[in-house]
Design a protein around this motif. Structure first.
Motif, mmCIF file in Angstrom:
data_model
loop_
_atom_site.group_PDB
_atom_site.id
_atom_site.type_symbol
_atom_site.label_atom_id
_atom_site.label_comp_id
_atom_site.label_asym_id
_atom_site.label_seq_id
_atom_site.Cartn_x
_atom_site.Cartn_y
_atom_site.Cartn_z
ATOM 1 N N LEU A 101 52.957 36.660 -16.326
ATOM 2 C CA LEU A 101 52.966 37.045 -17.663
ATOM 3 C C LEU A 101 51.620 36.638 -18.089
ATOM 4 O O LEU A 101 50.889 37.546 -19.037
ATOM 5 C CB LEU A 101 53.830 35.805 -18.133
ATOM 6 N N THR A 102 50.979 35.476 -17.624
ATOM 7 C CA THR A 102 49.629 35.296 -18.043
ATOM 8 C C THR A 102 48.801 36.413 -17.723
ATOM 9 O O THR A 102 47.883 36.766 -18.319
ATOM 10 C CB THR A 102 49.367 33.907 -17.075
ATOM 11 N N ARG A 103 48.962 36.959 -16.570
ATOM 12 C CA ARG A 103 48.040 37.905 -16.085
ATOM 13 C C ARG A 103 48.155 39.213 -16.909
ATOM 14 O O ARG A 103 47.305 39.918 -17.284
ATOM 15 C CB ARG A 103 48.337 38.313 -14.689
ATOM 16 N N ASN A 104 49.222 39.391 -17.313
ATOM 17 C CA ASN A 104 49.364 40.721 -18.237
ATOM 18 C C ASN A 104 48.891 40.186 -19.561
ATOM 19 O O ASN A 104 48.433 41.302 -20.081
ATOM 20 C CB ASN A 104 51.135 40.986 -18.278
ATOM 21 N N VAL A 105 49.278 39.220 -20.035
ATOM 22 C CA VAL A 105 48.646 38.822 -21.339
ATOM 23 C C VAL A 105 46.887 38.791 -21.339
ATOM 24 O O VAL A 105 46.334 39.546 -22.258
ATOM 25 C CB VAL A 105 49.113 37.525 -22.019
ATOM 26 N N CYS A 106 46.557 38.327 -20.207
ATOM 27 C CA CYS A 106 45.206 38.551 -19.984
ATOM 28 C C CYS A 106 44.421 39.913 -19.993
ATOM 29 O O CYS A 106 43.368 40.370 -20.597
ATOM 30 C CB CYS A 106 44.412 37.948 -18.846
ATOM 31 N N ARG A 107 45.464 40.842 -19.365
ATOM 32 C CA ARG A 107 44.868 42.204 -19.126
ATOM 33 C C ARG A 107 44.919 42.964 -20.493
ATOM 34 O O ARG A 107 43.917 43.575 -20.915
ATOM 35 C CB ARG A 107 45.923 42.937 -18.182
ATOM 36 N N ALA A 108 46.040 42.542 -21.343
ATOM 37 C CA ALA A 108 46.091 43.057 -22.566
ATOM 38 C C ALA A 108 44.891 42.576 -23.510
ATOM 39 O O ALA A 108 44.653 43.372 -24.553
ATOM 40 C CB ALA A 108 47.354 42.808 -23.288
ATOM 41 N N LEU A 109 44.242 41.463 -23.232
ATOM 42 C CA LEU A 109 43.223 41.188 -24.076
ATOM 43 C C LEU A 109 42.136 41.424 -23.602
ATOM 44 O O LEU A 109 40.894 41.288 -24.220
ATOM 45 C CB LEU A 109 43.290 39.372 -23.823
ATOM 46 N N GLY A 110 41.986 42.321 -22.438
ATOM 47 C CA GLY A 110 40.845 42.805 -21.983
ATOM 48 C C GLY A 110 40.171 41.929 -20.837
ATOM 49 O O GLY A 110 38.927 42.070 -20.601
ATOM 50 N N VAL A 111 40.810 40.895 -20.459
ATOM 51 C CA VAL A 111 40.288 40.019 -19.360
ATOM 52 C C VAL A 111 40.759 40.647 -18.045
ATOM 53 O O VAL A 111 41.886 40.681 -17.674
ATOM 54 C CB VAL A 111 40.702 38.544 -19.684
ATOM 55 N N THR A 112 39.922 41.185 -17.595
ATOM 56 C CA THR A 112 40.400 41.846 -16.199
ATOM 57 C C THR A 112 39.733 41.471 -15.028
ATOM 58 O O THR A 112 38.626 40.914 -15.061
ATOM 59 C CB THR A 112 39.882 43.440 -16.443
ATOM 60 N N PRO A 113 40.278 41.524 -13.904
ATOM 61 C CA PRO A 113 39.717 41.043 -12.726
ATOM 62 C C PRO A 113 38.269 41.574 -12.291
ATOM 63 O O PRO A 113 37.628 42.678 -12.657
ATOM 64 C CB PRO A 113 40.437 41.708 -11.494
ATOM 65 N N GLN A 114 37.451 40.250 -12.046
ATOM 66 C CA GLN A 114 35.940 40.648 -11.778
ATOM 67 C C GLN A 114 35.776 40.666 -10.046
ATOM 68 O O GLN A 114 34.868 41.076 -9.555
ATOM 69 C CB GLN A 114 35.248 39.511 -12.284
ATOM 70 N N ALA A 115 36.674 39.827 -9.364
ATOM 71 C CA ALA A 115 36.263 39.700 -7.720
ATOM 72 C C ALA A 115 37.810 39.218 -7.601
ATOM 73 O O ALA A 115 38.645 38.499 -8.123
ATOM 74 C CB ALA A 115 35.529 38.638 -7.802
ATOM 75 N N ALA A 116 37.869 39.745 -6.013
ATOM 76 C CA ALA A 116 39.168 39.522 -5.509
ATOM 77 C C ALA A 116 38.802 37.963 -4.843
ATOM 78 O O ALA A 116 37.903 37.674 -4.672
ATOM 79 C CB ALA A 116 39.448 40.254 -4.128
#
Ligand code: FAD
Length: 315
Positions: A295-310
């Protein structure tokens, strides 16, 4: 009430022209994020913590924070989890530390051992009363309260110190004024930042933030965000820690549970809460992940916080 809020959202989207949308996307600056995890007590739980770190580290959080079990029950596990997280992610890690059930020298030894493994961020707390007691009773040689602990940590000059803040008023505070005066004392004792208890409506935090500024607090207060992975436990937890549950949230989850749409609702509500906060200038969010990263990851994505590095790139 919930229906009205969703309609508001779709109204905003449908009325915006393409140019307005572009402007909104352009001015939207992604919030900084940080993530709270708890130390595992079983092999299975260790894997969950690892999966949580793997899922969330690529979002480049400001830090991970690792909780300290009630009554200091996870003292060694907090240390070891913080160590592994720090080593494997390369990211800053903040260890929580409470005053409960330990002498001052034992508590400070724990802090010094955090520093030895490169964990120099501490979330300094008094902690809850032991064994369900009404009132906190300090250990006979221990810190009297959170301000005492903060001062001792600040005196070492080694730590960045974060503390707890309570937008819905801490259950032990006589009123909101006393709650905020106490927070000011924690900053005066040497705290650098506060992280709030979770809350359900942006207005609750924004009113609290304004009152803190009016009381002369000029250090950052980061809202604590709980993506609800299980409404039944979240509700119980809210009751215990004094977070007010609006009737419309309770009704919305009751209906969503009946219709098997719990996670959809949790994601939508949490995203809306966060974007209401960022619209009002909040630039950092702290997520209580409960070692459930989805859920945290989905909310972050919706807010435009996307993966920068693996994680493997930074390990
Ligand atoms: P304080 O802010 O020091 O006190 C709480 C309230 O009591 C204050 O608002 C104040 O009004 C009143 N008060 C206390 N002492 C005095 C005094 N001497 N005079 C006047 N008023 C006083 N618990 C854990 O066990 N482990 C954790 O890892 C943990 N992590 C947390 C992380 C965050 C971000 C937060 C917000 C809470 C966390 N907690 C954790 C819960 C925390 O221990 C409880 O909320 C506890 O009851 C209060 O701790 P505190 O340091 O925030 O208290």
């Amino acid at each position: 009430m919930f229906k009205m809020k969703v309609m508001n959202l779709s109204h905003k989207a449908s009325c915006a022209t393409r140019d307005e949308m572009k402007i909104r996307m352009y001015v939207m600056t992604n919030p900084a994020v940080s993530f709270e995890v708890f130390p595992p007590k079983s092999v299975d739980a260790s894997f969950r913590l690892w999966e949580t770190a793997q899922a969330l580290a690529p979002l480049s959080p400001r830090f991970f924070s690792v909780t300290y079990g009630a009554g200091g029950s996870t003292r060694d596990l907090t240390h070891d989890s913080a160590h592994v997280l720090r080593r494997s992610s390369g990211l800053p890690v903040a260890a929580h530390l409470t005053c409960v059930g330990a002498s001052k020298s034992d508590t400070m030894d724990v802090a010094v051992n955090f520093a030895k493994i490169g964990v120099t961020d501490i979330v300094a707390l008094r902690g809850d009363p032991e064994n369900g007691a009404d009132r906190f009773v300090p250990h006979k040689d221990g810190f009297e309260n959170s301000c005492d602990l903060i001062e001792a940590l600040a005196d070492t000059g080694k730590f960045t110190i974060r503390v707890g803040a309570y937008p819905d008023t801490h259950p032990e505070a006589t009123d909101q004024k006393a709650n905020i005066e106490w927070l000011k004392r924690k900053f005066d004792a040497g705290a650098d930042e506060a992280i709030s208890q979770f809350f359900f409506e942006a207005e609750t935090f924004l009113r609290f933030r304004d009152a803190c500024v009016a009381a002369g607090i000029d250090k950052p207060i980061t809202p604590g965000i709980l993506p609800v992975t299980n409404w039944t436990s979240a509700r119980k937890f809210a009751d215990r820690c004094g977070a007010a549950v609006p009737a419309w949230v309770d009704e919305a989850f009751t209906t969503a549970l009946r219709d098997d749409r719990h996670d959809l609702l949790a994601t939508a509500l949490c995203t809306e809460l966060c974007s209401d906060l960022t619209d009002e200038g909040v630039d950092a969010l702290h997520f209580y992940t409960l070692n459930r990263p989805e859920l945290t990851r989905n909310v972050c994505r919706a807010l435009g916080v996307t993966p920068q590095a693996a994680l493997s790139d930074v390990a």
